[in-house]
Design an enzyme around this catalytic site. Structure first.
Site, PDB file in Angstrom:
ATOM      1  N   TYR A   1      25.889  48.011  28.716  1.00 40.79           N
ATOM      2  CA  TYR A   1      25.320  48.846  27.657  1.00 40.79           C
ATOM      3  C   TYR A   1      24.029  49.462  28.172  1.00 40.79           C
ATOM      4  CZ  TYR A   1      23.188  50.187  23.185  1.00 40.79           C
ATOM      5  OH  TYR A   1      22.601  50.888  22.152  1.00 40.79           O
TER       6      TYR A   1
ATOM      7  N   ASP B   1      19.515  49.593  35.530  1.00 42.93           N
ATOM      8  CA  ASP B   1      19.045  49.562  34.149  1.00 42.93           C
ATOM      9  C   ASP B   1      18.424  48.189  33.899  1.00 42.93           C
ATOM     10  OD1 ASP B   1      18.578  49.429  31.480  1.00 42.93           O
ATOM     11  OD2 ASP B   1      20.573  50.108  30.851  1.00 42.93           O
TER      12      ASP B   1
ATOM     13  N   LYS C   1      11.963  47.479  26.232  1.00 41.79           N
ATOM     14  CA  LYS C   1      11.722  46.115  25.734  1.00 41.79           C
ATOM     15  C   LYS C   1      10.362  45.554  26.185  1.00 41.79           C
ATOM     16  CE  LYS C   1      16.475  45.647  24.589  1.00 41.79           C
ATOM     17  NZ  LYS C   1      17.748  45.930  25.196  1.00 41.79           N
TER      18      LYS C   1
END
Ligand code: PLP
Length: 447
Positions: free
Chosen positions: A152, A252, A280
């Site tokens: 994702y 990522d 994050k």
């Protein structure tokens, strides 16, 4: 308590009432789907405040938190240093639309810690990956990208193809696959080729056939979004071979950056990506994403280069202050990562033992402060792909999740997610968790 308990006497009455109001004004009642508890059932808890390792909901119930806002809160909630930095920044105004010193400081900190030369701040992980891919296309003049099944990378159109927790459809041998969301045109999804995670032969074959058309290969260096899945050394080697075709390799690290080490998974696993995406932790609980890499690639970004990318609130002073304070606190505590590892390893060991006693089959994958207990009978560490993860008994997981929640432990409300341990989780939290887990496993085993 009466059996026909009215909502007034329910311990989740306020969350239920808020959820009803929320559903009337927001699709599904939440601003991000997993928060709705669809895969585990029950009432999502509306959180009133958080401190250290704990969340307190609208009904006043306190839970030991294993979500950590889905990754950012590695220092725990309401960290004094982060709170102080935001408070101080707040005195000087909340947004300028012009550059400020904190952006320079955070960029210096990030480039120094991660061994990159240039970084550009955005407002979310989604923006980071979306922008990095545009950059890769602009820098290479190619239009196809490659991603891996079950990874994702946020919700940009071209990345919602075989995305984590999405539909399990099959890519053909040339990597063509269907979108995993309505609203993503086939024409757009066609530009995203999909390969299987941890399958070096499949990646080599795809690159041999189409490498000359591929702008970038984007991957989660450790998967968190199908539950935790570890890459094999052979797969990592195949990823690095894609560079030979002129495609850019994009790590990522939105989840793993500053979580698996100060240099993220890139540092821990010795990766050499061309570009890295962050989110994050880099915002310390405020909305920040970033992408960075070598100067010769990053300088294609506007205004230096021809690839346009902008943001009204990018580099926001409060968000930069929170990110900076978080990274400084991580750097100032060199023992932190070892403590997170030790806690998570002890958690894995305790869960294994408790599940065995209750006769419940689980398979645990963990690394650093990330862990998933998959409800299926397989040796620990053996699950490597989304297809492996998908064999889990999600009904058993849901019962176990509810058993934990009823005992004050807030686990990730989906089988296909990682939990996150923070620096505020210590012996007392481990004991509380294992007691709750033991009782919850007994309920699953006896059902
Ligand atoms: C969370 C996540 C994203 C998306 O970040 P948002 O801030 O939610 O947009 C992208 N990639 C990975 C690996 C993630 O874990």
């Amino acid at each position: 308590m009466t059996t026909d308990a009215s909502s007034v006497s329910s311990p989740t009455a306020r969350s239920e009432a808020l959820f009803a109001r929320a559903r009337a004004v927001t699709p599904g009642g939440v601003n991000s789907p997993v928060r709705a508890f669809r895969s585990v059932g029950g009432t999502p808890r509306f959180i009133a405040h958080a401190d250290g390792a704990y969340l307190t909901d609208a009904d006043g119930t306190t839970y030991l938190d294993y979500i950590g806002s889905w990754g950012p809160m590695i220092l725990g909630h309401n960290h004094p240093g982060v709170r102080e930095a935001i408070t101080q920044a707040l005195q000087g105004g909340t947004s300028f639309g012009a550059p400020g010193e904190r952006e320079v400081q955070l960029a210096e900190q990030v480039t120094r810690l991660t061994g990159t030369e240039r970084v550009r701040f955005v407002n979310s992980g989604t923006e980071a990956t979306m922008s990095a891919l545009r950059l890769a296309r602009g820098a290479t003049g190619r239009k196809f990208i490659v991603k891996f099944r079950g990874n994702y990378h946020g919700h940009a159109d071209g990345l919602l193809v075989e995305a984590g927790s999405g539909l399990l459809t099959n890519a053909d041998s040339l990597g063509n696959a269907a979108p995993s969301s309505a609203g993503v045109p086939e024409d757009y999804a066609r530009l995203t080729l999909v390969s299987e995670y941890n399958d070096p032969a499949a990646l080599d074959a795809l690159m041999a056939a189409r490498g000359h058309e591929i702008a970038a290969v984007i991957f989660e260096p450790v998967v968190g979004n199908a539950g935790v899945l570890m890459p094999t050394p052979e797969f990592l080697a195949a990823l690095h071979r894609v560079k030979a075709s002129g495609a850019l390799l994009i790590a990522d690290e939105v989840m793993t950056g500053f979580r698996l080490s100060l240099r993220g998974a890139t540092g821990l696993l010795g990766l050499e990506p061309d570009l890295i995406c962050w989110g994050k932790i880099i915002g310390g609980g405020l909305p920040v994403g970033a992408y960075g890499g070598r100067a010769d690639v990053m300088d294609f970004v506007s205004p230096q280069g021809p690839v346009y990318q902008a943001g009204t609130l990018s580099g926001n002073p409060l968000a930069m202050a929170a990110g900076l304070a978080t990274l400084q606190a991580l750097e100032a505590d060199p023992g932190l990562y070892a403590r997170l590892d030790a806690y998570t390893a002890a958690l894995a060991g305790g869960l294994r033992e408790a599940a065995r006693e209750a006769g419940v089959a689980i398979s645990i994958n963990h690394i650093g402060s990330m862990l998933t207990a998959f409800f299926q009978d397989a040796p620990d560490g053996s699950l490597r792909t989304y297809t492996d993860a998908a064999r889990s008994d999600t009904a058993a997981f849901a019962r176990w999740f509810q058993g934990l929640l009823a005992r004050g432990v807030y686990w990730a409300p989906s089988q296909f997610e990682s939990i996150f341990v923070s620096g505020m989780h210590s012996d007392a939290e481990l004991g509380l968790t294992l007691d709750a887990a033991q009782a919850a496993f007994a309920e699953v085993g006896g059902a």
